[in-house]
Scaffold this motif. Sequence first.
Motif, PDB file in Angstrom:
ATOM      1  N   LEU A 211     -12.706 -14.645   2.592  1.00  0.00           N
ATOM      2  CA  LEU A 211     -13.645 -15.517   1.896  1.00  0.00           C
ATOM      3  C   LEU A 211     -14.971 -14.799   1.657  1.00  0.00           C
ATOM      4  N   GLU A 212     -15.393 -14.013   2.644  1.00  0.00           N
ATOM      5  CA  GLU A 212     -16.658 -13.290   2.511  1.00  0.00           C
ATOM      6  C   GLU A 212     -16.591 -12.235   1.417  1.00  0.00           C
ATOM      7  N   ALA A 213     -15.423 -11.650   1.224  1.00  0.00           N
ATOM      8  CA  ALA A 213     -15.276 -10.565   0.244  1.00  0.00           C
ATOM      9  C   ALA A 213     -15.121 -11.080  -1.175  1.00  0.00           C
ATOM     10  N   GLU A 214     -14.793 -12.356  -1.338  1.00  0.00           N
ATOM     11  CA  GLU A 214     -14.565 -12.891  -2.676  1.00  0.00           C
ATOM     12  C   GLU A 214     -15.866 -13.057  -3.446  1.00  0.00           C
ATOM     13  N   PRO A 215     -15.823 -12.866  -4.753  1.00  0.00           N
ATOM     14  CA  PRO A 215     -17.023 -13.097  -5.564  1.00  0.00           C
ATOM     15  C   PRO A 215     -17.450 -14.552  -5.484  1.00  0.00           C
ATOM     16  N   ALA A 216     -18.774 -14.777  -5.437  1.00  0.00           N
ATOM     17  CA  ALA A 216     -19.288 -16.144  -5.341  1.00  0.00           C
ATOM     18  C   ALA A 216     -19.177 -16.878  -6.673  1.00  0.00           C
ATOM     19  N   GLY A 217     -19.304 -16.147  -7.789  1.00  0.00           N
ATOM     20  CA  GLY A 217     -19.280 -16.780  -9.108  1.00  0.00           C
ATOM     21  C   GLY A 217     -17.927 -16.653  -9.774  1.00  0.00           C
ATOM     22  N   PRO A 218     -17.867 -16.988 -11.051  1.00  0.00           N
ATOM     23  CA  PRO A 218     -16.600 -16.878 -11.795  1.00  0.00           C
ATOM     24  C   PRO A 218     -16.156 -15.420 -11.932  1.00  0.00           C
ATOM     25  N   VAL A 219     -14.858 -15.211 -11.959  1.00  0.00           N
ATOM     26  CA  VAL A 219     -14.296 -13.869 -12.045  1.00  0.00           C
ATOM     27  C   VAL A 219     -14.269 -13.411 -13.498  1.00  0.00           C
ATOM     28  N   VAL A 220     -14.869 -12.252 -13.794  1.00  0.00           N
ATOM     29  CA  VAL A 220     -14.863 -11.688 -15.141  1.00  0.00           C
ATOM     30  C   VAL A 220     -13.706 -10.707 -15.281  1.00  0.00           C
ATOM     31  N   ASP A 221     -13.515  -9.881 -14.250  1.00  0.00           N
ATOM     32  CA  ASP A 221     -12.467  -8.861 -14.290  1.00  0.00           C
ATOM     33  C   ASP A 221     -11.518  -9.108 -13.117  1.00  0.00           C
ATOM     34  N   ARG A 222     -10.241  -9.311 -13.373  1.00  0.00           N
ATOM     35  CA  ARG A 222      -9.254  -9.596 -12.312  1.00  0.00           C
ATOM     36  C   ARG A 222      -9.230  -8.514 -11.244  1.00  0.00           C
ATOM     37  N   TRP A 223      -9.592  -7.272 -11.623  1.00  0.00           N
ATOM     38  CA  TRP A 223      -9.566  -6.179 -10.660  1.00  0.00           C
ATOM     39  C   TRP A 223     -10.742  -6.256  -9.687  1.00  0.00           C
ATOM     40  N   ASP A 224     -11.703  -7.145  -9.936  1.00  0.00           N
ATOM     41  CA  ASP A 224     -12.842  -7.295  -9.027  1.00  0.00           C
ATOM     42  C   ASP A 224     -12.527  -8.204  -7.832  1.00  0.00           C
ATOM     43  N   VAL A 225     -11.375  -8.838  -7.832  1.00  0.00           N
ATOM     44  CA  VAL A 225     -11.031  -9.778  -6.768  1.00  0.00           C
ATOM     45  C   VAL A 225     -10.240  -9.046  -5.688  1.00  0.00           C
ATOM     46  N   PRO A 226     -10.770  -8.938  -4.469  1.00  0.00           N
ATOM     47  CA  PRO A 226     -10.097  -8.165  -3.401  1.00  0.00           C
ATOM     48  C   PRO A 226      -9.014  -8.982  -2.694  1.00  0.00           C
ATOM     49  N   ASP A 227      -8.014  -9.457  -3.455  1.00  0.00           N
ATOM     50  CA  ASP A 227      -6.989 -10.308  -2.859  1.00  0.00           C
ATOM     51  C   ASP A 227      -5.637  -9.616  -2.769  1.00  0.00           C
ATOM     52  N   GLY A 228      -5.589  -8.298  -3.053  1.00  0.00           N
ATOM     53  CA  GLY A 228      -4.321  -7.584  -2.995  1.00  0.00           C
ATOM     54  C   GLY A 228      -3.456  -7.763  -4.219  1.00  0.00           C
ATOM     55  N   TRP A 229      -4.018  -8.356  -5.266  1.00  0.00           N
ATOM     56  CA  TRP A 229      -3.211  -8.588  -6.469  1.00  0.00           C
ATOM     57  C   TRP A 229      -2.797  -7.269  -7.105  1.00  0.00           C
ATOM     58  N   ARG A 230      -1.599  -7.241  -7.628  1.00  0.00           N
ATOM     59  CA  ARG A 230      -1.085  -6.091  -8.384  1.00  0.00           C
ATOM     60  C   ARG A 230       0.054  -6.619  -9.259  1.00  0.00           C
ATOM     61  N   LEU A 231       0.499  -5.800 -10.181  1.00  0.00           N
ATOM     62  CA  LEU A 231       1.623  -6.209 -11.003  1.00  0.00           C
ATOM     63  C   LEU A 231       2.840  -6.406 -10.106  1.00  0.00           C
ATOM     64  N   GLY A 232       3.452  -7.546 -10.220  1.00  0.00           N
ATOM     65  CA  GLY A 232       4.544  -7.853  -9.315  1.00  0.00           C
ATOM     66  C   GLY A 232       4.046  -8.731  -8.182  1.00  0.00           C
ATOM     67  N   GLU A 233       4.351  -8.327  -6.962  1.00  0.00           N
ATOM     68  CA  GLU A 233       3.989  -9.136  -5.779  1.00  0.00           C
ATOM     69  C   GLU A 233       2.634  -8.702  -5.236  1.00  0.00           C
ATOM     70  N   PRO A 234       1.762  -9.657  -4.830  1.00  0.00           N
ATOM     71  CA  PRO A 234       0.465  -9.283  -4.243  1.00  0.00           C
ATOM     72  C   PRO A 234       0.663  -8.460  -2.968  1.00  0.00           C
ATOM     73  N   ALA A 235      -0.259  -7.532  -2.722  1.00  0.00           N
ATOM     74  CA  ALA A 235      -0.177  -6.681  -1.530  1.00  0.00           C
ATOM     75  C   ALA A 235      -0.877  -7.357  -0.356  1.00  0.00           C
ATOM     76  N   TRP A 236      -0.492  -6.953   0.845  1.00  0.00           N
ATOM     77  CA  TRP A 236      -1.126  -7.458   2.062  1.00  0.00           C
ATOM     78  C   TRP A 236      -2.359  -6.614   2.397  1.00  0.00           C
ATOM     79  N   THR A 237      -3.404  -7.255   2.838  1.00  0.00           N
ATOM     80  CA  THR A 237      -4.534  -6.570   3.466  1.00  0.00           C
ATOM     81  C   THR A 237      -4.296  -6.631   4.974  1.00  0.00           C
ATOM     82  N   VAL A 238      -4.304  -5.468   5.625  1.00  0.00           N
ATOM     83  CA  VAL A 238      -3.921  -5.392   7.034  1.00  0.00           C
ATOM     84  C   VAL A 238      -5.135  -5.050   7.894  1.00  0.00           C
TER      85      VAL A 238
END
Length: 664
Positions: A470-497
Amino acid sequence: MFDTVLVANRGEIAVRVVRTLRAMGIRSVAVYSEPDAGALHTRVADVAVSIGPAPAVDSYLSVERVLDAAARTGAQAVHPGYGFLSENVEFARACEKAGIVFIGPPVAAIEAMGDKIRAKQTVTAAGVPVVPGRTEPGMDDAAVAAAAVEAGFPVLLKPSAGGGGKGMRVVRAEAELPGAIAAARREARGSFGDDTLLVERYIGSARHVEVQVLGDAHGTVVHLGERECSLQRRHQKVVEEAPSPLLSPAQRARMGTAAVEAARAVGYTGAGTVEFIVDAERPADFFFLEMNTRLQVEHPVTELVTGLDLVELQVRVAAGEPLPFGQDDVALTGHAIEARVYAEDPARGFLPQSGTVLGLLEPVGTGVRVDSSLAVGSVVGTDYDPMLAKVVAHGPDRETARARLVAALGHTAVLGVPTNTAFLRALLADPDVVAGRLDTGLIERRGEALTAAGPVPPTVYAAAALAELLEAEPAGPVVDRWDVPDGWRLGEPAWTVRRLQAPGGEPVTVRVRGRSSAAEVQVGDGDPLPATARRDGGELVVTLRGLTSRYAVVHSGGQLWLAGDGRVTALREHERLHAAEEGAAGDGAVTAPMPGTVTLVQVAVGDRVEAGAPLLVVEAMKMEHVLTAPLTGTVTELGVTAGHQVRLDERVAVVTPPAADEEG
């Protein structure tokens, strides 16, 4: 009535006294040492005066500096609180000489009761029963040892001056006497400036019951019932309650009468406490222990069951007013229980702890009272007593009060400083405590059942991972999907360990992916679980397995503190753990179990020592801890001298086993 009163103390008692003075319309003056600049008691008072550096002897125990502060602020009276100068006869005498009213008993009463030896002689003459032992003044070490042998083991060594368990030692065999006498004298001298000792028979199956007394200058002396203080560790009270579940109305009347007679014997005025020890198996037998010529830490439970403000009564009596009631007017309503919150680690032998208050939760609710000096940003050091606050609950009966206190402690959290709140909740849930079967040895007998920290629940690790997401997420609206540190990638989202570790625990692998509004969390080898997290009023609200929990969360120094579900947990990234935590137990390294000051070094490099032999003494918050050799061998490293300040887990010495000596 006084216009201005100086409070010659610090912490929660100074805050508590100031609040009554304000309610009475009296201007309050706080005093503070350098580390206490900006402390809560300095902020709630009308005026605050600096009186010196950290050592209490140069500040809070300095008669000259306290009286100078009183003179500079126009204080007509001084309230000493408890501890420090509260039972110091020279301070009371100096106040009298300076024309300042000491809010406490007359000098003669402090002299008679402040010296435990003289106190026993005084109350014995008044017909009050006392514990067998020897109370001769001026006994040297040989005389103390002889008195112990004469009384029969086990015996209790007690400083003649002071109280609060400081300097007290239980001795169970003659061979233990030399070390115990030296340690008791050293601690008594450091805490009270007086190393005189007395010897008493140690009553093992004992209950500690004390009676609150009040006297005025017009001849009235009354008691306000008793308090049970049997739940103790190291002779320091932990939980107190009023009235005692042990006493019948007839026993209460007998003990109250004895307490009043003890107070009358010394012409007592003001608030004081007469302490008795009671045989748990024979409650009709009680013995005088001592009289505390001051307010007690546990006075709130008496205030809650009587409806009286003891500080206000102290002030009014000191101003010459008569007590507005007699003995027949005193009534006890309901039941009250108090728990002391200490900066200490029960899992490590209740060793004092220190730190900065990064976050704070204090309970509110029906019948709940908190006496505290804590605030976010407060620094808890090692110069003074480790008590931080008192949480008190009142109810129509004992069980209601106990249940309210357990719930209140579940909403008490100090983030940044380890405390004993989890231990207090476990203690109050103990079957014997619930039933009122108390004695002074109960905590020691229960051992790890009460003090073990226990494993951290998986939900806490999950909450930690979600807090960081939650702390790492942008506070405002997302402009670029690559700015969201949620492990997203083409296909299945990746895990943050992450590898997280609680003090004394093993590292735990925690995986998280997604966004806080729709995440998955996996703790260890468990199954991935859907979870959500959001902020609400500064708290973290986590929903996991359909259950919603609230956490206070603070990051500091690579450590994540979480308070929720009745516990406070400090987690670190495993890679950041201090190397000193690894393998010290078997390699002969000796580390400081608490931050503090080295007061005594008993060995030198090259000395041969046996396993368990004392090496040095560390003192913190008026408590001594003897560090011993972890194995038989030679002292090959000694990194400290007397006066050295040590950190928690700092390596202070190394003992090398004989085999290693020969190989070298």
